[in-house]
Design an enzyme around this catalytic site. Sequence first.
Site, PDB file in Angstrom:
ATOM      1  N   PRO A   1      23.448  -3.932  43.667  1.00  0.00           N
ATOM      2  CG  PRO A   1      23.422  -1.556  43.029  1.00  0.00           C
ATOM      3  CD  PRO A   1      22.576  -2.817  43.380  1.00  0.00           C
TER       4      PRO A   1
ATOM      5  CD  GLN B   1      21.620   2.224  44.004  1.00  0.00           C
ATOM      6  OE1 GLN B   1      21.614   1.068  44.823  1.00  0.00           O
ATOM      7  NE2 GLN B   1      22.378   3.167  44.432  1.00  0.00           N
TER       8      GLN B   1
ATOM      9  CG  ASP C   1      23.876   7.694  54.161  1.00  0.00           C
ATOM     10  OD1 ASP C   1      24.447   7.874  55.178  1.00  0.00           O
ATOM     11  OD2 ASP C   1      23.481   6.454  53.982  1.00  0.00           O
TER      12      ASP C   1
ATOM     13  CG  ASP D   1      27.047   2.902  55.416  1.00  0.00           C
ATOM     14  OD1 ASP D   1      25.971   2.120  55.644  1.00  0.00           O
ATOM     15  OD2 ASP D   1      26.895   4.229  55.548  1.00  0.00           O
ATOM     16  CB  SER D   2      26.991  -2.412  51.798  1.00  0.00           C
ATOM     17  OG  SER D   2      26.442  -3.511  52.594  1.00  0.00           O
ATOM     18  CB  SER D   3      22.157  -1.781  49.938  1.00  0.00           C
ATOM     19  OG  SER D   3      20.745  -1.956  49.746  1.00  0.00           O
TER      20      SER D   3
HETATM   21  N1  SPD Z   1      18.322  -3.252  55.073  1.00  0.00           N
HETATM   22  C1  SPD Z   1      18.817  -2.033  54.990  1.00  0.00           C
HETATM   23  C2  SPD Z   1      20.245  -2.207  55.458  1.00  0.00           C
HETATM   24  C3  SPD Z   1      20.750  -0.948  55.060  1.00  0.00           C
HETATM   25  C4  SPD Z   1      22.057  -0.631  55.728  1.00  0.00           C
HETATM   26  N2  SPD Z   1      22.698   0.385  55.170  1.00  0.00           N
HETATM   27  C5  SPD Z   1      22.239   1.593  55.421  1.00  0.00           C
HETATM   28  C6  SPD Z   1      23.020   2.832  54.918  1.00  0.00           C
HETATM   29  C7  SPD Z   1      23.079   3.717  55.531  1.00  0.00           C
HETATM   30  N3  SPD Z   1      24.135   4.717  55.554  1.00  0.00           N
END
Ligand code: SPD
Length: 284
Positions: free
Chosen positions: A162, A31, A86, A155-157
């Site tokens: 991905p 990414q 992070d 703890d995802s995007s």
């Molecule tokens: N739209 C973004 C959502 C992100 C959530 N995860 C953030 C990661 C922080 N550790």
Amino acid sequence: MKWIRDKWAPNGATTSVKIVKEIESYHSKFQKIDVYETAKLGKMLLLDDIIMLTEYDEFAYHEMVAHPALHVHPKVKKALVIGGGDGGTVREILKHTGIREIHVCEIDEEVISVCKKHFPTLSSGFDDPRVKIFFEDGAVFVRERKNEYDLIIVDSSDPIGPAEVLFKELFYKNMFDALTEGGITVTQSEGMFFDKETIRKLFSFNRNIFPILYYYFTLVPTYPSGTIGFSFCSKKYHPIDDMFTKNKITTRYYTPDIHKASFVLPRFMENILQPDISQDSRLY
Ligand code: SPD
């Protein structure tokens, strides 16, 4: 002065943040990774042009993804964080003295490196001897684990790129099997205003997997709509009835009252989460 607009805009609305300097910008194997110095909110991390965190309000997300489950399950000894490169979620879990082991499964090694360099107040927990990091696909990693974790935090995007696979039914079934008896999983489940369809889908299959399933939310001003929520998926413990308090955890957002309040939802959300209301009527 330049403004950076969050690419995550499922309802055609999103957040913009004023920046003063670009600190990093490059493509990893998985990414695009950007770090900016913002005008008022400290440093900011983006993955594929989607805001992951700012130093200003990250605590409101990381405390709330971690502390509710850790104030419900009486003995979390071994936890797994999927994503979370992070370090903010690990930092919060480590505030709980009973924790013996934390596995972190982050697909992208570069996210951890860049955060160690630019976000030391989040990533310092990675040096704790109880933390072990795996650079693997979270969905594959979980498939191979059985009866191992008391707590899994995803703890995802967002569900593109991905992280897409982390919003699928099979992944949740595999997490159920990877949990110990009484285990809890908490997953990033998007915001109640702009991501209704994602939340509806998650709940439509999860109510057949986890006997106890709730949505709760926190306030994060730099995410689109200013709020984001989590699925609380539990084998045994109830998020309110089994809640207890601890004295020595230092927090800025989480309190016992916030814990309880975060599970109280507006009427439209109660409708979205109900299994028996026709889909068309509940999405607005
Ligand atoms: N739209 C973004 C959502 C992100 C959530 N995860 C953030 C990661 C922080 N550790």
